[in-house]
Design an enzyme around this catalytic site. Structure first.
Site, short mmCIF file in Angstrom:
data_model
loop_
_atom_site.label_atom_id
_atom_site.label_comp_id
_atom_site.label_asym_id
_atom_site.label_seq_id
_atom_site.Cartn_x
_atom_site.Cartn_y
_atom_site.Cartn_z
N GLY A 38 0.87 -1.17 0.00
CA GLY A 38 0.00 0.00 0.00
C GLY A 38 0.91 1.22 0.00
N LYS A 39 0.60 2.17 -0.86
CA LYS A 39 1.43 3.38 -0.91
C LYS A 39 1.47 4.06 0.44
CE LYS A 39 0.64 4.25 -5.76
NZ LYS A 39 2.00 3.98 -6.22
N ASN A 42 3.75 2.01 2.82
CA ASN A 42 5.15 2.17 2.42
C ASN A 42 5.68 3.56 2.80
OD1 ASN A 42 5.10 -0.35 1.27
ND2 ASN A 42 4.81 0.39 -0.83
N GLU A 136 -5.24 6.56 -2.80
CA GLU A 136 -5.73 5.19 -2.66
C GLU A 136 -6.80 5.07 -1.58
OE1 GLU A 136 -2.26 2.27 -4.37
OE2 GLU A 136 -2.26 2.58 -2.21
N THR A 211 9.60 12.91 -10.05
CA THR A 211 10.65 11.89 -10.02
C THR A 211 10.75 11.26 -11.41
OG1 THR A 211 9.16 10.16 -9.22
CG2 THR A 211 10.33 11.44 -7.55
N ALA A 214 15.50 6.36 -12.97
CA ALA A 214 16.98 6.38 -12.97
C ALA A 214 17.54 7.72 -13.44
CB ALA A 214 17.49 5.26 -13.86
N GLY A 216 16.67 10.55 -12.08
CA GLY A 216 16.72 11.46 -10.94
C GLY A 216 15.41 12.16 -10.65
N ASP A 237 14.48 -4.26 -8.06
CA ASP A 237 13.02 -4.17 -7.94
C ASP A 237 12.68 -2.71 -7.64
OD1 ASP A 237 10.37 -4.29 -7.22
OD2 ASP A 237 10.60 -5.88 -5.73
N ASP A 243 7.70 5.71 -3.19
CA ASP A 243 7.23 5.78 -1.79
C ASP A 243 8.39 6.09 -0.86
OD1 ASP A 243 4.69 5.08 -2.65
OD2 ASP A 243 4.99 2.95 -2.30
P1 ADP Z 1 7.84 5.66 -8.85
O1 ADP Z 1 8.33 4.51 -8.03
O2 ADP Z 1 6.77 6.45 -8.15
O3 ADP Z 1 7.49 5.30 -10.26
P2 ADP Z 1 10.38 6.74 -9.82
O4 ADP Z 1 10.53 5.51 -10.65
O5 ADP Z 1 10.42 8.05 -10.53
O6 ADP Z 1 9.06 6.71 -8.92
O7 ADP Z 1 11.54 6.71 -8.72
C1 ADP Z 1 11.57 7.59 -7.63
C2 ADP Z 1 13.01 7.91 -7.31
O8 ADP Z 1 13.70 6.69 -6.98
C3 ADP Z 1 13.81 8.51 -8.47
O9 ADP Z 1 13.67 9.92 -8.51
C4 ADP Z 1 15.23 8.09 -8.11
O10 ADP Z 1 15.80 8.98 -7.14
C5 ADP Z 1 15.03 6.72 -7.45
N1 ADP Z 1 15.18 5.64 -8.46
C6 ADP Z 1 14.22 5.05 -9.19
N2 ADP Z 1 14.74 4.13 -10.05
C7 ADP Z 1 16.07 4.16 -9.83
C8 ADP Z 1 17.18 3.45 -10.40
N3 ADP Z 1 17.01 2.53 -11.37
N4 ADP Z 1 18.41 3.73 -9.94
C9 ADP Z 1 18.61 4.66 -8.96
N5 ADP Z 1 17.61 5.35 -8.38
C10 ADP Z 1 16.36 5.11 -8.81
#
Ligand code: ADP
Length: 292
Positions: A38-39, A42, A136, A211, A214, A216, A237, A243
Protein backbone atom coordinates in the site's frame (compact mmCIF):
# COMPACT_ATOMS: atom_id res chain seq x y z
CA UNK A 1 6.02 18.52 14.48
CA UNK A 2 4.51 15.20 13.43
CA UNK A 3 3.40 13.58 10.21
CA UNK A 4 -0.10 12.15 9.92
CA UNK A 5 -0.06 9.82 6.94
CA UNK A 6 -3.64 9.16 5.90
CA UNK A 7 -3.06 6.28 3.59
CA UNK A 8 -3.74 2.90 2.16
CA UNK A 9 -2.67 -0.40 3.66
CA UNK A 10 -2.54 -3.38 1.31
CA UNK A 11 -1.74 -7.03 1.18
CA UNK A 12 0.42 -7.43 -1.93
CA UNK A 13 0.54 -10.45 -4.20
CA UNK A 14 3.68 -10.44 -6.32
CA UNK A 15 3.83 -12.54 -9.47
CA UNK A 16 7.21 -12.86 -11.21
CA UNK A 17 6.64 -13.08 -14.97
CA UNK A 18 8.84 -13.00 -18.10
CA UNK A 19 7.05 -9.87 -19.32
CA UNK A 20 4.05 -7.76 -18.36
CA UNK A 21 0.89 -9.60 -19.42
CA UNK A 22 -0.65 -8.21 -22.61
CA UNK A 23 -4.35 -7.90 -23.39
CA UNK A 24 -5.83 -11.32 -24.16
CA UNK A 25 -2.66 -13.16 -23.12
CA UNK A 26 -2.41 -15.95 -20.52
CA UNK A 27 0.96 -15.98 -18.85
CA UNK A 28 2.65 -18.61 -16.68
CA UNK A 29 3.87 -17.23 -13.35
CA UNK A 30 7.54 -17.97 -12.56
CA UNK A 31 7.34 -17.24 -8.83
CA UNK A 32 4.70 -16.11 -6.33
CA UNK A 33 5.11 -14.19 -3.11
CA UNK A 34 2.86 -12.42 -0.58
CA UNK A 35 3.96 -9.17 0.99
CA UNK A 36 2.69 -6.15 2.85
CA UNK A 37 2.21 -2.89 0.96
CA UNK A 38 0.00 0.00 0.00
CA UNK A 39 1.43 3.38 -0.91
CA UNK A 40 0.26 4.68 2.44
CA UNK A 41 1.93 1.93 4.45
CA UNK A 42 5.15 2.17 2.42
CA UNK A 43 5.34 5.94 2.88
CA UNK A 44 4.73 5.66 6.63
CA UNK A 45 7.53 3.08 6.85
CA UNK A 46 9.84 5.32 4.80
CA UNK A 47 9.13 8.43 6.90
CA UNK A 48 9.49 6.48 10.18
CA UNK A 49 12.72 4.74 9.07
CA UNK A 50 13.99 8.18 8.05
CA UNK A 51 13.48 9.25 11.66
CA UNK A 52 10.17 11.17 11.66
CA UNK A 53 7.37 10.87 14.18
CA UNK A 54 4.58 9.29 12.11
CA UNK A 55 0.95 8.56 12.92
CA UNK A 56 -0.69 6.35 10.30
CA UNK A 57 -4.45 6.81 9.81
CA UNK A 58 -6.39 4.28 7.76
CA UNK A 59 -8.77 1.31 7.71
CA UNK A 60 -8.02 -2.39 7.58
CA UNK A 61 -10.12 -5.51 7.05
CA UNK A 62 -9.90 -8.66 9.20
CA UNK A 63 -7.02 -10.09 7.13
CA UNK A 64 -5.06 -6.87 7.53
CA UNK A 65 -4.11 -6.96 11.21
CA UNK A 66 -0.54 -7.96 10.23
CA UNK A 67 -0.22 -4.60 8.43
CA UNK A 68 -0.95 -2.72 11.63
CA UNK A 69 1.57 -4.87 13.54
CA UNK A 70 4.25 -4.24 10.91
CA UNK A 71 3.80 -0.47 11.17
CA UNK A 72 3.92 -0.62 14.98
CA UNK A 73 7.15 -2.69 14.85
CA UNK A 74 8.65 0.12 12.76
CA UNK A 75 7.81 2.79 15.32
CA UNK A 76 4.69 4.15 13.61
CA UNK A 77 1.80 5.25 15.85
CA UNK A 78 -1.06 2.93 14.83
CA UNK A 79 -3.72 4.25 17.23
CA UNK A 80 -5.70 5.67 14.27
CA UNK A 81 -5.86 2.44 12.25
CA UNK A 82 -9.42 1.17 12.47
CA UNK A 83 -10.78 -2.30 11.73
CA UNK A 84 -13.79 -2.32 9.34
CA UNK A 85 -16.10 -4.86 7.69
CA UNK A 86 -14.74 -4.41 4.15
CA UNK A 87 -12.26 -6.94 2.71
CA UNK A 88 -8.64 -5.91 3.13
CA UNK A 89 -7.34 -3.73 0.27
CA UNK A 90 -4.78 -5.45 -1.92
CA UNK A 91 -2.46 -5.02 -4.88
CA UNK A 92 -1.63 -7.56 -7.58
CA UNK A 93 1.88 -6.90 -8.88
CA UNK A 94 3.57 -8.29 -11.98
CA UNK A 95 7.35 -8.09 -11.80
CA UNK A 96 9.72 -8.87 -14.69
CA UNK A 97 13.41 -9.90 -14.65
CA UNK A 98 14.17 -6.36 -15.95
CA UNK A 99 12.56 -4.95 -12.76
CA UNK A 100 9.57 -3.51 -14.63
CA UNK A 101 6.32 -3.69 -12.75
CA UNK A 102 2.61 -3.42 -13.46
CA UNK A 103 0.16 -3.11 -10.60
CA UNK A 104 -3.57 -3.17 -10.12
CA UNK A 105 -5.13 -2.25 -6.82
CA UNK A 106 -8.37 -3.36 -5.11
CA UNK A 107 -9.36 -0.60 -2.67
CA UNK A 108 -11.49 -2.64 -0.21
CA UNK A 109 -10.96 -1.34 3.34
CA UNK A 110 -9.04 1.68 2.00
CA UNK A 111 -12.23 2.90 0.32
CA UNK A 112 -14.11 2.75 3.66
CA UNK A 113 -12.44 5.94 4.91
CA UNK A 114 -15.36 8.26 5.62
CA UNK A 115 -15.73 11.89 6.64
CA UNK A 116 -16.38 11.15 10.33
CA UNK A 117 -13.23 9.06 10.53
CA UNK A 118 -11.21 11.81 8.81
CA UNK A 119 -12.47 14.39 11.33
CA UNK A 120 -11.67 12.09 14.22
CA UNK A 121 -8.12 11.47 13.00
CA UNK A 122 -7.39 15.09 12.18
CA UNK A 123 -8.56 16.15 15.64
CA UNK A 124 -5.10 14.88 16.71
CA UNK A 125 -3.36 17.40 14.42
CA UNK A 126 -1.82 20.71 15.41
CA UNK A 127 -1.29 23.62 13.00
CA UNK A 128 2.11 23.07 11.36
CA UNK A 129 1.85 19.25 11.45
CA UNK A 130 2.19 17.48 8.10
CA UNK A 131 -0.50 15.54 6.27
CA UNK A 132 0.88 12.97 3.84
CA UNK A 133 -1.55 11.20 1.57
CA UNK A 134 -1.93 9.40 -1.77
CA UNK A 135 -4.86 8.61 -4.05
CA UNK A 136 -5.73 5.19 -2.66
CA UNK A 137 -8.30 6.14 -0.01
CA UNK A 138 -11.86 7.43 -0.30
CA UNK A 139 -12.92 11.04 0.39
CA UNK A 140 -9.58 12.55 -0.61
CA UNK A 141 -11.01 16.03 -1.46
CA UNK A 142 -12.62 16.23 2.00
CA UNK A 143 -9.35 15.15 3.64
CA UNK A 144 -7.30 17.79 1.80
CA UNK A 145 -9.72 20.59 2.66
CA UNK A 146 -10.06 19.49 6.30
CA UNK A 147 -6.25 19.44 6.66
CA UNK A 148 -5.97 22.87 5.04
CA UNK A 149 -8.58 24.25 7.49
CA UNK A 150 -6.38 22.94 10.31
CA UNK A 151 -3.36 24.70 8.78
CA UNK A 152 -1.43 21.50 8.22
CA UNK A 153 1.32 21.25 5.60
CA UNK A 154 -0.18 19.03 2.91
CA UNK A 155 1.99 16.64 0.89
CA UNK A 156 0.09 14.71 -1.78
CA UNK A 157 1.57 11.82 -3.70
CA UNK A 158 -0.71 12.03 -6.76
CA UNK A 159 -0.69 8.31 -7.32
CA UNK A 160 -2.43 6.51 -8.82
CA UNK A 161 -3.95 9.17 -11.11
CA UNK A 162 -7.58 8.69 -12.08
CA UNK A 163 -10.12 10.95 -13.77
CA UNK A 164 -11.40 12.24 -10.40
CA UNK A 165 -7.91 13.26 -9.25
CA UNK A 166 -7.13 14.86 -12.61
CA UNK A 167 -10.24 17.07 -12.16
CA UNK A 168 -9.74 17.77 -8.44
CA UNK A 169 -8.98 21.26 -7.17
CA UNK A 170 -5.55 20.77 -5.60
CA UNK A 171 -4.79 24.41 -4.87
CA UNK A 172 -4.71 23.78 -1.09
CA UNK A 173 -1.87 21.27 -1.50
CA UNK A 174 1.56 22.55 -0.37
CA UNK A 175 3.53 19.78 -2.09
CA UNK A 176 2.62 17.39 -4.86
CA UNK A 177 4.80 14.53 -6.02
CA UNK A 178 4.41 12.70 -9.30
CA UNK A 179 6.44 10.34 -11.44
CA UNK A 180 6.67 10.85 -15.22
CA UNK A 181 3.53 8.87 -16.05
CA UNK A 182 1.47 10.56 -13.33
CA UNK A 183 2.65 14.02 -14.38
CA UNK A 184 1.44 13.34 -17.94
CA UNK A 185 -1.83 11.75 -16.77
CA UNK A 186 -2.62 14.68 -14.45
CA UNK A 187 -2.08 17.30 -17.12
CA UNK A 188 -3.14 15.43 -20.27
CA UNK A 189 0.27 16.07 -21.87
CA UNK A 190 2.27 13.36 -23.64
CA UNK A 191 5.74 14.75 -22.98
CA UNK A 192 7.07 14.80 -19.39
CA UNK A 193 8.69 18.24 -19.45
CA UNK A 194 5.63 19.82 -21.08
CA UNK A 195 3.52 18.15 -18.39
CA UNK A 196 5.84 19.50 -15.68
CA UNK A 197 5.44 23.04 -17.07
CA UNK A 198 1.66 22.56 -17.23
CA UNK A 199 1.54 21.36 -13.62
CA UNK A 200 3.60 24.35 -12.49
CA UNK A 201 1.22 26.68 -14.31
CA UNK A 202 -1.83 24.93 -12.85
CA UNK A 203 -0.52 24.92 -9.25
CA UNK A 204 1.61 28.08 -8.95
CA UNK A 205 1.67 28.02 -5.14
CA UNK A 206 2.42 24.32 -4.76
CA UNK A 207 5.85 22.70 -4.48
CA UNK A 208 6.25 20.18 -7.28
CA UNK A 209 8.37 17.09 -6.99
CA UNK A 210 8.81 15.20 -10.25
CA UNK A 211 10.65 11.89 -10.02
CA UNK A 212 12.26 10.54 -13.18
CA UNK A 213 13.29 7.01 -12.18
CA UNK A 214 16.98 6.38 -12.97
CA UNK A 215 17.15 9.93 -14.40
CA UNK A 216 16.72 11.46 -10.94
CA UNK A 217 14.28 14.14 -9.86
CA UNK A 218 13.31 17.79 -10.31
CA UNK A 219 11.71 19.99 -7.70
CA UNK A 220 10.02 23.36 -8.14
CA UNK A 221 9.25 25.50 -5.10
CA UNK A 222 8.64 29.25 -4.72
CA UNK A 223 10.18 30.16 -8.07
CA UNK A 224 13.30 28.00 -7.65
CA UNK A 225 14.16 24.79 -9.41
CA UNK A 226 16.27 22.06 -7.83
CA UNK A 227 17.65 18.99 -9.60
CA UNK A 228 19.03 15.78 -8.21
CA UNK A 229 20.65 12.92 -10.13
CA UNK A 230 19.74 9.39 -9.16
CA UNK A 231 22.47 7.43 -7.39
CA UNK A 232 23.74 4.82 -9.88
CA UNK A 233 22.80 1.32 -8.73
CA UNK A 234 21.85 -2.02 -10.27
CA UNK A 235 18.06 -2.01 -9.96
CA UNK A 236 16.60 -5.28 -8.69
CA UNK A 237 13.02 -4.17 -7.94
CA UNK A 238 11.77 -0.62 -8.42
CA UNK A 239 8.53 -1.16 -6.45
CA UNK A 240 8.30 1.48 -3.69
CA UNK A 241 11.05 3.71 -5.17
CA UNK A 242 8.63 6.64 -5.23
CA UNK A 243 7.23 5.78 -1.79
CA UNK A 244 10.71 5.69 -0.28
CA UNK A 245 11.53 8.98 -1.96
CA UNK A 246 8.33 10.65 -0.70
CA UNK A 247 8.65 9.41 2.89
CA UNK A 248 12.29 10.43 3.15
CA UNK A 249 11.72 13.79 1.48
CA UNK A 250 8.92 14.78 3.89
CA UNK A 251 10.81 13.46 6.89
CA UNK A 252 13.84 15.58 5.93
CA UNK A 253 11.67 18.68 5.52
CA UNK A 254 10.12 18.17 8.97
CA UNK A 255 13.69 18.05 10.37
CA UNK A 256 14.37 21.45 8.78
CA UNK A 257 16.63 20.18 5.95
CA UNK A 258 17.02 22.35 2.86
CA UNK A 259 15.16 21.18 -0.23
CA UNK A 260 18.44 20.24 -1.94
CA UNK A 261 19.56 18.14 1.05
CA UNK A 262 16.12 16.52 1.30
CA UNK A 263 16.30 15.60 -2.40
CA UNK A 264 19.75 14.11 -2.00
CA UNK A 265 18.82 12.02 1.05
CA UNK A 266 15.55 10.88 -0.55
CA UNK A 267 17.41 9.88 -3.76
CA UNK A 268 19.98 7.92 -1.82
CA UNK A 269 17.26 6.12 0.16
CA UNK A 270 15.31 5.33 -3.03
CA UNK A 271 18.46 4.01 -4.75
CA UNK A 272 19.00 1.62 -1.83
CA UNK A 273 15.33 0.57 -2.03
CA UNK A 274 15.56 -0.29 -5.75
CA UNK A 275 18.75 -2.31 -5.11
CA UNK A 276 16.80 -4.66 -2.84
CA UNK A 277 13.80 -6.91 -3.50
CA UNK A 278 10.31 -6.18 -2.19
CA UNK A 279 8.37 -3.03 -1.37
CA UNK A 280 8.30 -2.12 2.35
CA UNK A 281 11.11 -4.58 3.25
CA UNK A 282 13.44 -2.79 0.79
CA UNK A 283 13.03 0.64 2.44
CA UNK A 284 16.28 1.46 4.26
CA UNK A 285 16.76 2.81 7.79
CA UNK A 286 18.29 6.26 8.18
CA UNK A 287 21.64 5.04 9.52
CA UNK A 288 22.14 2.92 6.38
CA UNK A 289 21.31 5.92 4.19
CA UNK A 290 23.63 8.24 6.10
CA UNK A 291 26.50 5.74 6.01
CA UNK A 292 26.17 5.06 2.26
P1 ADP B 1 7.84 5.66 -8.85
O1 ADP B 1 8.33 4.51 -8.03
O2 ADP B 1 6.77 6.45 -8.15
O3 ADP B 1 7.49 5.30 -10.26
P2 ADP B 1 10.38 6.74 -9.82
O4 ADP B 1 10.53 5.51 -10.65
O5 ADP B 1 10.42 8.05 -10.53
O6 ADP B 1 9.06 6.71 -8.92
O7 ADP B 1 11.54 6.71 -8.72
C1 ADP B 1 11.57 7.59 -7.63
C2 ADP B 1 13.01 7.91 -7.31
O8 ADP B 1 13.70 6.69 -6.98
C3 ADP B 1 13.81 8.51 -8.47
O9 ADP B 1 13.67 9.92 -8.51
C4 ADP B 1 15.23 8.09 -8.11
O10 ADP B 1 15.80 8.98 -7.14
C5 ADP B 1 15.03 6.72 -7.45
N1 ADP B 1 15.18 5.64 -8.46
C6 ADP B 1 14.22 5.05 -9.19
N2 ADP B 1 14.74 4.13 -10.05
C7 ADP B 1 16.07 4.16 -9.83
C8 ADP B 1 17.18 3.45 -10.40
N3 ADP B 1 17.01 2.53 -11.37
N4 ADP B 1 18.41 3.73 -9.94
C9 ADP B 1 18.61 4.66 -8.96
N5 ADP B 1 17.61 5.35 -8.38
C10 ADP B 1 16.36 5.11 -8.81
Amino acid sequence: MKIINFGSLNLDEIYKVEHICASGETLRVLEFQRSIGGKGLNQSIAAARAGASVLHAGKIGKEGVCLQSFLAENGVDVSMIQLCDEPQGRAIIQLTPQADNCIFVYGGSNRAVDILFIDECLSHAQPGDWLMTQNEISNLPYLLNAAARRKMHIFLNASPVDAELARMNLSCVDWITVNETECCQLTGCTDTMTAYEALRARLPHTGILLTLGADGSICWKDGHEYRQDAFPVAAVDTTAAGDTFAGYFVSCLTEGSSIQDALRTASKAAAIAVSNPGAAPSIPWRNTVDLT
